[in-house]
Design a protein around this motif. Structure first.
Motif, PDB file in Angstrom:
ATOM      1  N   ALA A 179       0.823  -1.217   0.000  1.00 41.12           N
ATOM      2  CA  ALA A 179       0.000   0.000   0.000  1.00 41.12           C
ATOM      3  C   ALA A 179       0.851   1.258   0.000  1.00 41.12           C
ATOM      4  CB  ALA A 179      -0.950  -0.001   1.193  1.00 41.12           C
ATOM      5  N   GLY A 180       1.938   1.224  -0.765  1.00 43.82           N
ATOM      6  CA  GLY A 180       2.605   2.493  -1.042  1.00 43.82           C
ATOM      7  C   GLY A 180       1.764   3.228  -2.088  1.00 43.82           C
ATOM      8  N   SER A 200      -3.738  -6.436  -0.752  1.00 38.82           N
ATOM      9  CA  SER A 200      -3.168  -6.939   0.504  1.00 38.82           C
ATOM     10  C   SER A 200      -2.255  -5.882   1.122  1.00 38.82           C
ATOM     11  CB  SER A 200      -2.376  -8.215   0.202  1.00 38.82           C
ATOM     12  OG  SER A 200      -1.502  -8.507   1.264  1.00 38.82           O
ATOM     13  N   THR A 201      -2.520  -5.560   2.379  1.00 43.19           N
ATOM     14  CA  THR A 201      -1.677  -4.582   3.075  1.00 43.19           C
ATOM     15  C   THR A 201      -1.320  -5.133   4.453  1.00 43.19           C
ATOM     16  OG1 THR A 201      -3.503  -3.411   4.142  1.00 43.19           O
ATOM     17  CG2 THR A 201      -2.889  -2.671   1.938  1.00 43.19           C
ATOM     18  N   ARG A 202      -0.142  -4.739   4.915  1.00 52.17           N
ATOM     19  CA  ARG A 202       0.312  -5.213   6.225  1.00 52.17           C
ATOM     20  C   ARG A 202      -0.460  -4.547   7.360  1.00 52.17           C
ATOM     21  NH1 ARG A 202       6.688  -4.729   6.261  1.00 52.17           N
ATOM     22  NH2 ARG A 202       6.040  -3.204   4.746  1.00 52.17           N
ATOM     23  N   ARG A 203      -0.843  -3.297   7.118  1.00 48.45           N
ATOM     24  CA  ARG A 203      -1.512  -2.545   8.168  1.00 48.45           C
ATOM     25  C   ARG A 203      -2.522  -1.601   7.527  1.00 48.45           C
ATOM     26  NH1 ARG A 203       3.892  -0.740   8.435  1.00 48.45           N
ATOM     27  NH2 ARG A 203       4.064  -1.796  10.437  1.00 48.45           N
ATOM     28  N   GLY A 204      -3.294  -0.919   8.366  1.00 47.36           N
ATOM     29  CA  GLY A 204      -4.198   0.106   7.854  1.00 47.36           C
ATOM     30  C   GLY A 204      -3.437   1.408   7.634  1.00 47.36           C
ATOM     31  N   TYR A 205      -3.906   2.220   6.717  1.00 51.04           N
ATOM     32  CA  TYR A 205      -3.241   3.499   6.409  1.00 51.04           C
ATOM     33  C   TYR A 205      -4.262   4.634   6.355  1.00 51.04           C
ATOM     34  CZ  TYR A 205       0.865   0.798   5.068  1.00 51.04           C
ATOM     35  OH  TYR A 205       1.938  -0.044   5.088  1.00 51.04           O
ATOM     36  N   TYR A 206      -3.724   5.843   6.322  1.00 51.74           N
ATOM     37  CA  TYR A 206      -4.559   7.023   6.072  1.00 51.74           C
ATOM     38  C   TYR A 206      -4.485   7.304   4.577  1.00 51.74           C
ATOM     39  CZ  TYR A 206      -3.851   7.549  11.078  1.00 51.74           C
ATOM     40  OH  TYR A 206      -3.796   7.316  12.415  1.00 51.74           O
ATOM     41  N   TYR A 207      -5.611   7.238   3.894  1.00 53.29           N
ATOM     42  CA  TYR A 207      -5.617   7.488   2.450  1.00 53.29           C
ATOM     43  C   TYR A 207      -6.003   8.952   2.241  1.00 53.29           C
ATOM     44  CZ  TYR A 207      -5.310   2.452   2.321  1.00 53.29           C
ATOM     45  OH  TYR A 207      -4.894   1.156   2.518  1.00 53.29           O
ATOM     46  N   PRO A 266       3.272   9.447   3.506  1.00 53.32           N
ATOM     47  CA  PRO A 266       1.877   9.730   3.158  1.00 53.32           C
ATOM     48  C   PRO A 266       1.413   9.014   1.884  1.00 53.32           C
ATOM     49  CG  PRO A 266       3.246  11.738   3.058  1.00 53.32           C
ATOM     50  CD  PRO A 266       4.113  10.633   3.547  1.00 53.32           C
ATOM     51  N   ILE A 267       0.212   8.442   1.958  1.00 51.20           N
ATOM     52  CA  ILE A 267      -0.426   7.897   0.757  1.00 51.20           C
ATOM     53  C   ILE A 267      -1.419   8.949   0.284  1.00 51.20           C
ATOM     54  CG2 ILE A 267      -1.979   6.119  -0.130  1.00 51.20           C
ATOM     55  CD1 ILE A 267      -0.881   4.306   2.080  1.00 51.20           C
ATOM     56  N   LEU A 310       3.401  -7.340  -7.249  1.00 52.25           N
ATOM     57  CA  LEU A 310       4.110  -7.024  -5.997  1.00 52.25           C
ATOM     58  C   LEU A 310       4.515  -5.556  -6.010  1.00 52.25           C
ATOM     59  CD1 LEU A 310       6.480 -10.142  -5.775  1.00 52.25           C
ATOM     60  CD2 LEU A 310       4.341  -9.766  -4.513  1.00 52.25           C
ATOM     61  N   CYS A 311       3.796  -4.759  -5.248  1.00 51.69           N
ATOM     62  CA  CYS A 311       4.174  -3.335  -5.138  1.00 51.69           C
ATOM     63  C   CYS A 311       4.872  -3.189  -3.791  1.00 51.69           C
ATOM     64  CB  CYS A 311       2.933  -2.464  -5.237  1.00 51.69           C
ATOM     65  SG  CYS A 311       2.063  -2.710  -6.786  1.00 51.69           S
ATOM     66  N   THR A 312       5.968  -3.892  -3.666  1.00 55.28           N
ATOM     67  CA  THR A 312       6.629  -4.061  -2.372  1.00 55.28           C
ATOM     68  C   THR A 312       7.868  -3.183  -2.237  1.00 55.28           C
ATOM     69  OG1 THR A 312       7.467  -6.083  -3.426  1.00 55.28           O
ATOM     70  CG2 THR A 312       5.761  -6.355  -1.789  1.00 55.28           C
ATOM     71  N   GLY A 313       7.984  -2.237  -3.139  1.00 53.39           N
ATOM     72  CA  GLY A 313       9.009  -1.217  -2.969  1.00 53.39           C
ATOM     73  C   GLY A 313      10.351  -1.548  -3.614  1.00 53.39           C
ATOM     74  N   TYR A 314      11.312  -0.693  -3.283  1.00 51.70           N
ATOM     75  CA  TYR A 314      12.642  -0.767  -3.906  1.00 51.70           C
ATOM     76  C   TYR A 314      13.711  -0.708  -2.815  1.00 51.70           C
ATOM     77  CZ  TYR A 314       9.815   0.105  -7.968  1.00 51.70           C
ATOM     78  OH  TYR A 314       8.853  -0.025  -8.942  1.00 51.70           O
ATOM     79  N   LEU A 315      14.860  -1.275  -3.128  1.00 54.21           N
ATOM     80  CA  LEU A 315      15.986  -1.236  -2.188  1.00 54.21           C
ATOM     81  C   LEU A 315      17.100  -0.406  -2.795  1.00 54.21           C
ATOM     82  CD1 LEU A 315      16.063  -4.991  -1.141  1.00 54.21           C
ATOM     83  CD2 LEU A 315      15.337  -3.063   0.269  1.00 54.21           C
TER      84      LEU A 315
END
Ligand SMILES: Cc1cc2nc3c(=O)[nH]c(=O)nc-3n(C[C@H](O)[C@H](O)[C@H](O)COP(=O)(O)OP(=O)(O)OC[C@H]3O[C@@H](n4cnc5c(N)ncnc54)[C@H](O)[C@@H]3O)c2cc1C
Length: 435
Positions: A179-180, A200-207, A266-267, A310-315
């Motif tokens: 949820a990025g 699928s998200t690990r946690r809830g966010y503020y949209y 922030p999302i 997979l929108c799981t980010g970048y390293l």
């Protein structure tokens, strides 16, 4: 200077404006970095528009055209960088299609040998420089979590690094993980094109919405920062405005955030909640494992899907430098002001930040600071060395305006932009006034 994305361009310009001879190396045939849509390392997709609004994103000395909207498209953004490079005469100083493959300190660390491979001919050439600026970006090397069972899954799995447009989603049952801002964008595009979407998200966010009271929401947030409204009060105001505009997110089936406002990046997405409320997106828990037909989530529920994005980010990855030179701690560099390593005075990184606002104002000031350091090393070495001697002690310092960021790779480079800008400007002043 390695990389001709937004940060590399700003650094090159600042060096040249300060009378410091500099060359740029760029592996692609054009400027723009991430915004050079279609380039190998570009991670924007067909529908990408700025998430941060125009005045809070642009370089302070090169405004975007009045004809641009509040949130320009990636094509407009790339054109902006092309104009910037032309306006400041940067193209002639950049070796395009030139991939830096190695950089080593020589002469007891007083210089760098930089080896670049011409992508057309394959020929490698080594050049010697008194200093090295690294601006190779940190949004290109995919982070792929190792999920149990993923090798048994019969559907297709892609990372958002390879997501270019909605074609791949059409007619499929799609699971979007993460949820990025990219994860939320892809979930919305899936809602518009796929048969069904699970998010699928690990946690809830503020949209956060893109607009509040008719103004881009980052401008409203910045107004409060400029008035020095304390963090606790800003939290109350933002939570209240979200509740007022959208309501209780859990009533739509979204998770309750497990953190306070400003503790995660922030999302900004006005459409995700809309599609959840229309039943086109089903929010689900973290993925526990995959099997042949789909995913099983941590609450025991499952979804049978054909495609996983997979929108799981970048390293961060700096393949042409040894880790120890950038003071790596496990999986990322620890730098003073997120720019300077305790190991070398003449090695600077720019762009290793993720601000809670637009980035190129900070890119400009990081460039100015890099140039000031280079100038001070030449003219007032004792001032420069006194400044850089703090690099070890201050390497882990965060610029979070008092917030405690969630401990995840996503927040390694998070900065509260006002806090960080102040720190950059203090450093520039310190170097401008030699003792
Ligand atoms: C989908 C998406 C949306 C975004 N939206 C926003 C937004 O709204 N606002 C915002 O401020 N930011 C946004 N960003 C963040 C974005 O990454 C930054 O704005 C900016 O592009 C970072 O600039 P950079 O110069 O550090 O890195 P990059 O843009 O990644 O540029 C790095 C450059 O270095 C070159 N390079 C890399 N390695 C080498 C090498 N070895 N040799 C030679 N050249 C090399 C690359 O080809 C590239 O041109 C977004 C990012 C993504 C992925």
């Amino acid at each position: 200077m390695v990389g001709a994305g937004p940060h590399g361009l700003a650094a090159l310009k600042a060096l040249l404006q300060n009378g410091i001879e500099a060359d740029g190396f760029e592996r692609e045939s054009d400027v723009g970095g991430n915004w050079n849509f279609g380039a190998d390392n570009s991670r924007v997709y067909e529908s990408t528009h700025l998430i941060s609004s125009k005045p809070f994103t642009q370089y302070p000395d090169f405004p975007m055209p009045d004809s641009y909207p509040d949130y320009p498209s990636h094509r407009q953004v790339k054109e902006y960088f092309r104009r910037y490079a032309d306006h400041f005469g940067l193209r002639a100083r950049i070796r395009f299609s030139s991939d830096v493959v190695d950089a080593v300190p020589v002469d007891d660390g007083r210089a760098w040998d930089v080896t670049a491979r011409d992508r057309g001919t394959g020929v490698e050439t080594t050049y010697r420089y008194a200093g090295l600026v690294v601006a190779n970006g940190h949004n290109w090397s995919p982070k792929r979590p190792a999920y149990p069972g993923i090798e048994d899954f019969r559907g297709k799995v892609i990372h958002s690094a390879d997501y270019k447009d909605a074609d791949v989603l059409r007619g499929r049952r799609v699971l979007v993980v993460g949820a990025g801002n990219t994860g939320c964008d892809v979930a919305v595009e899936a809602a518009q094109n796929a048969t069904h979407t699970w998010h699928s998200t690990r946690r809830g966010y503020y949209y956060n919405p893109k607009y509040l009271t008719g103004r881009p929401s980052d401008q409203v947030a910045d107004g409060l920062l400029a008035l020095r409204v304390p963090l606790a009060v800003r939290r109350v105001l933002f939570s209240a405005s979200l509740r007022f505009a959208v309501g209780d997110l859990t009533s739509f089936g979204l998770k309750k955030p497990d953190h306070k406002f400003f503790e995660t990046h922030p999302i900004v997405n006005q459409q995700l909640v809309y599609y959840v409320s229309h039943g086109d997106i089903t929010p689900v828990d973290d993925v526990e494992r995959f099997d042949a037909d789909g995913a099983v989530f941590t609450d025991g529920s499952r979804a049978d899907v054909d495609l996983v994005v997979l929108c799981t980010g970048y390293l961060v990855s700096v393949p042409f430098l040894q880790h120890e030179w950038l003071n790596w701690d496990d999986d990322h560099p620890q730098l003073f002001l997120q720019m300077f390593t305790p190991r070398f005075d003449n090695l600077v990184v720019t762009g290793l930040i993720q601000p809670d606002s637009g980035q190129w104002t900070l890119a400009h000031w990081q460039g100015v600071l890099a140039a000031r350091v280079a100038e001070a090393l030449r003219r007032h070495p004792s001032t420069a060395r006194a400044f850089l001697s703090r690099a070890g002690a201050e390497a882990g310092r965060r610029y979070s305006a008092g917030a405690q960021y969630k401990d995840s790779t996503r927040h390694y480079y998070e900065v509260a932009h006002q806090d960080y800008l102040r720190a950059l400007q203090d450093a520039i002043r310190e170097l401008e006034a030699p003792a």
